[in-house]
Design a protein around this motif. Structure first.
Motif, PDB file in Angstrom:
ATOM      1  N   GLY A  76       0.794  -1.219   0.000  1.00 23.00           N
ATOM      2  CA  GLY A  76       0.000   0.000   0.000  1.00 23.00           C
ATOM      3  C   GLY A  76       0.824   1.265   0.000  1.00 23.00           C
ATOM      4  N   SER A  77       0.399   2.226  -0.824  1.00 19.30           N
ATOM      5  CA  SER A  77       1.068   3.524  -0.874  1.00 19.30           C
ATOM      6  C   SER A  77       0.118   4.666  -0.559  1.00 19.30           C
ATOM      7  CB  SER A  77       1.677   3.749  -2.262  1.00 19.30           C
ATOM      8  OG  SER A  77       2.322   4.990  -2.358  1.00 19.30           O
ATOM      9  N   ASP A  78      -1.190   4.462  -0.704  1.00 21.74           N
ATOM     10  CA  ASP A  78      -2.180   5.532  -0.586  1.00 21.74           C
ATOM     11  C   ASP A  78      -2.620   5.751   0.862  1.00 21.74           C
ATOM     12  OD1 ASP A  78      -2.111   5.795  -3.348  1.00 21.74           O
ATOM     13  OD2 ASP A  78      -3.729   4.329  -3.631  1.00 21.74           O
ATOM     14  N   MET A  79      -3.442   6.771   1.045  1.00 23.11           N
ATOM     15  CA  MET A  79      -4.054   7.028   2.350  1.00 23.11           C
ATOM     16  C   MET A  79      -4.891   5.809   2.746  1.00 23.11           C
ATOM     17  SD  MET A  79      -2.934  10.046   3.062  1.00 23.11           S
ATOM     18  CE  MET A  79      -3.900  10.448   4.518  1.00 23.11           C
ATOM     19  N   GLY A  80      -4.766   5.412   3.992  1.00 21.54           N
ATOM     20  CA  GLY A  80      -5.559   4.295   4.500  1.00 21.54           C
ATOM     21  C   GLY A  80      -4.918   2.943   4.370  1.00 21.54           C
ATOM     22  N   THR A  81      -3.660   2.886   3.918  1.00 22.70           N
ATOM     23  CA  THR A  81      -2.997   1.585   3.749  1.00 22.70           C
ATOM     24  C   THR A  81      -1.880   1.332   4.763  1.00 22.70           C
ATOM     25  OG1 THR A  81      -1.445   2.481   2.107  1.00 22.70           O
ATOM     26  CG2 THR A  81      -3.509   1.566   1.277  1.00 22.70           C
ATOM     27  N   GLY A  82      -1.516   2.336   5.533  1.00 25.81           N
ATOM     28  CA  GLY A  82      -0.379   2.194   6.443  1.00 25.81           C
ATOM     29  C   GLY A  82      -0.573   1.153   7.531  1.00 25.81           C
ATOM     30  N   LYS A  83      -1.769   1.086   8.096  1.00 23.38           N
ATOM     31  CA  LYS A  83      -2.034   0.117   9.165  1.00 23.38           C
ATOM     32  C   LYS A  83      -1.883  -1.310   8.647  1.00 23.38           C
ATOM     33  CE  LYS A  83      -3.732  -1.147  13.263  1.00 23.38           C
ATOM     34  NZ  LYS A  83      -3.818  -2.606  13.140  1.00 23.38           N
ATOM     35  N   ASP A  84      -2.444  -1.581   7.491  1.00 26.46           N
ATOM     36  CA  ASP A  84      -2.343  -2.916   6.903  1.00 26.46           C
ATOM     37  C   ASP A  84      -0.896  -3.237   6.543  1.00 26.46           C
ATOM     38  OD1 ASP A  84      -3.731  -5.316   5.902  1.00 26.46           O
ATOM     39  OD2 ASP A  84      -3.047  -4.631   3.945  1.00 26.46           O
ATOM     40  N   ASN A  85      -0.191  -2.269   5.959  1.00 27.63           N
ATOM     41  CA  ASN A  85       1.230  -2.452   5.661  1.00 27.63           C
ATOM     42  C   ASN A  85       2.004  -2.864   6.904  1.00 27.63           C
ATOM     43  OD1 ASN A  85       0.952  -1.688   2.981  1.00 27.63           O
ATOM     44  ND2 ASN A  85       1.788   0.365   3.268  1.00 27.63           N
ATOM     45  N   THR A  86       1.788  -2.110   7.978  1.00 27.96           N
ATOM     46  CA  THR A  86       2.543  -2.334   9.216  1.00 27.96           C
ATOM     47  C   THR A  86       2.302  -3.726   9.763  1.00 27.96           C
ATOM     48  OG1 THR A  86       2.456   0.031   9.744  1.00 27.96           O
ATOM     49  CG2 THR A  86       2.921  -1.481  11.563  1.00 27.96           C
ATOM     50  N   ASP A  87       1.032  -4.108   9.863  1.00 28.45           N
ATOM     51  CA  ASP A  87       0.700  -5.420  10.427  1.00 28.45           C
ATOM     52  C   ASP A  87       1.279  -6.551   9.569  1.00 28.45           C
ATOM     53  OD1 ASP A  87      -0.655  -4.213  12.487  1.00 28.45           O
ATOM     54  OD2 ASP A  87      -2.627  -4.435  11.570  1.00 28.45           O
ATOM     55  N   LYS A  88       1.160  -6.417   8.274  1.00 31.46           N
ATOM     56  CA  LYS A  88       1.667  -7.474   7.388  1.00 31.46           C
ATOM     57  C   LYS A  88       3.194  -7.566   7.440  1.00 31.46           C
ATOM     58  CE  LYS A  88      -2.106  -7.714   4.030  1.00 31.46           C
ATOM     59  NZ  LYS A  88      -2.533  -7.443   2.632  1.00 31.46           N
ATOM     60  N   TYR A  89       3.854  -6.404   7.477  1.00 31.51           N
ATOM     61  CA  TYR A  89       5.309  -6.456   7.464  1.00 31.51           C
ATOM     62  C   TYR A  89       5.860  -7.004   8.781  1.00 31.51           C
ATOM     63  CZ  TYR A  89      10.172  -5.655   6.734  1.00 31.51           C
ATOM     64  OH  TYR A  89      11.519  -5.885   6.595  1.00 31.51           O
ATOM     65  N   VAL A  90       5.286  -6.608   9.910  1.00 29.87           N
ATOM     66  CA  VAL A  90       5.758  -7.132  11.195  1.00 29.87           C
ATOM     67  C   VAL A  90       5.623  -8.649  11.225  1.00 29.87           C
ATOM     68  CG1 VAL A  90       5.275  -7.226  13.667  1.00 29.87           C
ATOM     69  CG2 VAL A  90       5.369  -5.012  12.507  1.00 29.87           C
ATOM     70  N   ALA A  91       4.472  -9.164  10.780  1.00 29.87           N
ATOM     71  CA  ALA A  91       4.267 -10.621  10.769  1.00 29.87           C
ATOM     72  C   ALA A  91       5.278 -11.304   9.860  1.00 29.87           C
ATOM     73  CB  ALA A  91       2.843 -10.942  10.331  1.00 29.87           C
ATOM     74  N   LYS A  92       5.544 -10.716   8.681  1.00 31.89           N
ATOM     75  CA  LYS A  92       6.493 -11.307   7.748  1.00 31.89           C
ATOM     76  C   LYS A  92       7.905 -11.274   8.311  1.00 31.89           C
ATOM     77  CE  LYS A  92       7.540 -13.000   3.663  1.00 31.89           C
ATOM     78  NZ  LYS A  92       7.027 -14.293   3.183  1.00 31.89           N
ATOM     79  N   TYR A  93       8.295 -10.152   8.882  1.00 31.91           N
ATOM     80  CA  TYR A  93       9.643 -10.009   9.434  1.00 31.91           C
ATOM     81  C   TYR A  93       9.875 -11.015  10.558  1.00 31.91           C
ATOM     82  CZ  TYR A  93      13.403  -8.045  12.293  1.00 31.91           C
ATOM     83  OH  TYR A  93      14.542  -7.882  13.038  1.00 31.91           O
ATOM     84  N   GLU A  94       8.940 -11.121  11.463  1.00 31.48           N
ATOM     85  CA  GLU A  94       9.103 -12.039  12.600  1.00 31.48           C
ATOM     86  C   GLU A  94       9.176 -13.483  12.131  1.00 31.48           C
ATOM     87  OE1 GLU A  94       5.866 -10.968  15.129  1.00 31.48           O
ATOM     88  OE2 GLU A  94       6.932  -9.261  16.023  1.00 31.48           O
ATOM     89  N   SER A  95       8.383 -13.847  11.120  1.00 32.38           N
ATOM     90  CA  SER A  95       8.421 -15.225  10.614  1.00 32.38           C
ATOM     91  C   SER A  95       9.738 -15.512   9.897  1.00 32.38           C
ATOM     92  CB  SER A  95       7.234 -15.490   9.684  1.00 32.38           C
ATOM     93  OG  SER A  95       7.333 -14.728   8.495  1.00 32.38           O
ATOM     94  N   LEU A  96      10.279 -14.533   9.165  1.00 28.30           N
ATOM     95  CA  LEU A  96      11.547 -14.723   8.467  1.00 28.30           C
ATOM     96  C   LEU A  96      12.699 -14.895   9.440  1.00 28.30           C
ATOM     97  CD1 LEU A  96      11.244 -12.144   5.533  1.00 28.30           C
ATOM     98  CD2 LEU A  96      11.329 -14.641   5.329  1.00 28.30           C
ATOM     99  N   VAL A  97      12.738 -14.065  10.489  1.00 26.79           N
ATOM    100  CA  VAL A  97      13.811 -14.171  11.483  1.00 26.79           C
ATOM    101  C   VAL A  97      13.751 -15.515  12.183  1.00 26.79           C
ATOM    102  CG1 VAL A  97      14.724 -13.230  13.621  1.00 26.79           C
ATOM    103  CG2 VAL A  97      14.005 -11.685  11.807  1.00 26.79           C
ATOM    104  N   GLU A  98      12.530 -15.947  12.515  1.00 29.21           N
ATOM    105  CA  GLU A  98      12.377 -17.233  13.201  1.00 29.21           C
ATOM    106  C   GLU A  98      12.779 -18.389  12.287  1.00 29.21           C
ATOM    107  OE1 GLU A  98       8.927 -19.919  15.412  1.00 29.21           O
ATOM    108  OE2 GLU A  98       8.464 -17.895  14.707  1.00 29.21           O
ATOM    109  N   ALA A  99      12.376 -18.298  11.013  1.00 24.84           N
ATOM    110  CA  ALA A  99      12.657 -19.399  10.085  1.00 24.84           C
ATOM    111  C   ALA A  99      14.125 -19.483   9.704  1.00 24.84           C
ATOM    112  CB  ALA A  99      11.805 -19.239   8.827  1.00 24.84           C
ATOM    113  N   ASN A 100      14.777 -18.321   9.583  1.00 25.22           N
ATOM    114  CA  ASN A 100      16.159 -18.307   9.094  1.00 25.22           C
ATOM    115  C   ASN A 100      17.204 -18.185  10.203  1.00 25.22           C
ATOM    116  OD1 ASN A 100      15.921 -18.130   5.951  1.00 25.22           O
ATOM    117  ND2 ASN A 100      14.418 -16.660   6.715  1.00 25.22           N
TER     118      ASN A 100
END
Length: 388
Positions: free
Chosen positions: A262-286
């Motif tokens: 997301g780049s537009d208004m109203g997408t930051g919350k979704d971006n944040t939640d998705k990226y945190v989940a992805k980052y934590e899973s990558l660190v745990e997996a790797n």
């Protein structure tokens, strides 16, 4: 042996059945003995299908137009209620406007009673009719005028919304008017609020009101920096940047790992939640040693909290590219309202490639610069926002 005629034999048997073992006088006339109503396959309506003052349908077999329907409350008090329709498959009745709570239902016929299985659960609502709330946005210190019937002295309005801190509600006493009622908006309310009218233990949700907001309003743990055309929804920036000022977005990965689109208004919350989940899973997996224990920009923003008079706000996130650009555009006004944003480059939550994400340059006074940079190579600032 002579056989009685078939018809005569039936009458004899009927006479025996009617008289039993007792002798019957020739002048006696058989009288029907009343029995309790025999009802089958009865189903009471659920709470969501019941409105005090309205009609309900009790499904079942065996109802009669002679039936009297009685509500019995928890204390044993009984009230006969009107029957509006009876068919082979149901009976319809009118629930009293004053009803509320759990009831047993009894059916009386010819002086005999059958109590139905189950409980009739009537919502504990304030009986209001013809309610109309204002459609236009109302100033934050304004009055809300409600049209409608059934308001009573002592009623109060309760306002709530999902963007307030958990459990926070605002109360305001109602003043009766010829058209219905009115109340003054409580301090610190804003945006779209649901309105409940309370009377003792009775409650009725009558809809929503919009409390107007403007850029520069200090509320919700920060300062409003963007509002929509109806002044109903907007974004709030934290009073200052947080973190070390030299934080990383995260590890550089393949494009297939990109989740914050997301780049537009109203997408930051979704971006944040998705990226945190992805980052934590990558660190745990790797098991990357260089990232173990490292809090990246999205985590830092999401962990932010800010205290306001009504409570503590914890629903912050890392803004999308456009959400942070809007902060930059009004940063001078925000500074006048007490927002302190140190000169720095600041992360957005918008990824570009697997290795890059967008930032906004806050070193500049007026010249807008928003480009991509290395997620791990750049160490810059974090500025949380929240929405309503």
């Amino acid at each position: 042996m002579k056989m009685l005629p078939r018809v005569l034999a039936l009458y004899v048997l009927a006479g025996v059945a009617a008289c039993g073992l007792n002798a019957c006088d020739d002048d006696d006339t058989a009288v029907a003995v009343p029995v309790a109503p025999i009802l089958k396959e009865v189903t009471l309506p659920g709470e969501k299908d019941i409105v005090p003052g309205g009609e309900i349908r009790i499904q079942g077999l065996g109802f009669s137009s002679e039936d009297n329907v009685i509500l019995i409350d928890a204390s044993g008090k009984e009230e006969s209620i009107p029957v509006s329709e009876v068919t082979d498959y149901h009976i319809k009745v009118i629930i009293p406007v004053s009803a509320g709570g759990d009831y047993k239902v009894a059916i009386e016929r010819a002086g005999k009673r059958t109590v139905l299985s189950g409980t009739l659960r009537v919502p504990m609502i304030v009986p209001l009719t013809d309610v109309v709330l204002p459609a236009a946005a109302i100033a934050r210190d304004g009055k809300v005028s409600i049209q409608g019937k059934g308001f009573a002295q002592g009623d109060k309005a309760v306002l709530f919304s999902g963007f307030y801190p958990a459990g926070v509600e605002f109360e305001a006493p109602l003043t009766l008017t010829p058209e219905g009622a009115e109340f003054t908006l409580p301090a610190n309310t804003y945006g779209v609020n649901s309105v409940i009218i309370e009377r003792g233990d009775r409650k009725s949700n009558i809809g929503t009101v919009t409390i107007a907001t403007n850029v520069g309003d200090r509320l919700g743990g920060g300062v409003v920096y963007w509002v929509d055309g109806n002044k109903a929804h907007g974004f709030i920036v934290n009073m200052t940047n947080i973190g070390s000022g030299t934080d990383q977005f995260g590890p550089e990965r393949d494009l297939s790992d990109k989740v914050a689109f997301g780049s537009d208004m109203g997408t930051g919350k979704d971006n944040t939640d998705k990226y945190v989940a992805k980052y934590e899973s990558l660190v745990e997996a790797n098991g990357w040693p260089e990232w173990v224990g490292v809090r990246v920009a999205a985590q830092i923003a999401r962990d932010n909290s800010a205290t306001a008079p009504e409570g503590v706000y914890t629903d912050w996130f890392l803004p999308s590219r456009q959400e942070l650009i809007e902060v930059f555009r009004v940063k001078k006004l925000l500074a006048e309202k007490g927002v302190s944003i140190a000169p720095n480059n600041y992360w957005t939550s918008t990824e570009d490639q697997g290795w890059s994400a967008f930032y906004v340059n806050f070193y500049e006074e007026t010249n807008l610069i928003s480009e991509i940079c290395s997620k791990s190579g750049w160490k810059i600032g974090v500025l949380p926002v929240r929405s309503y």
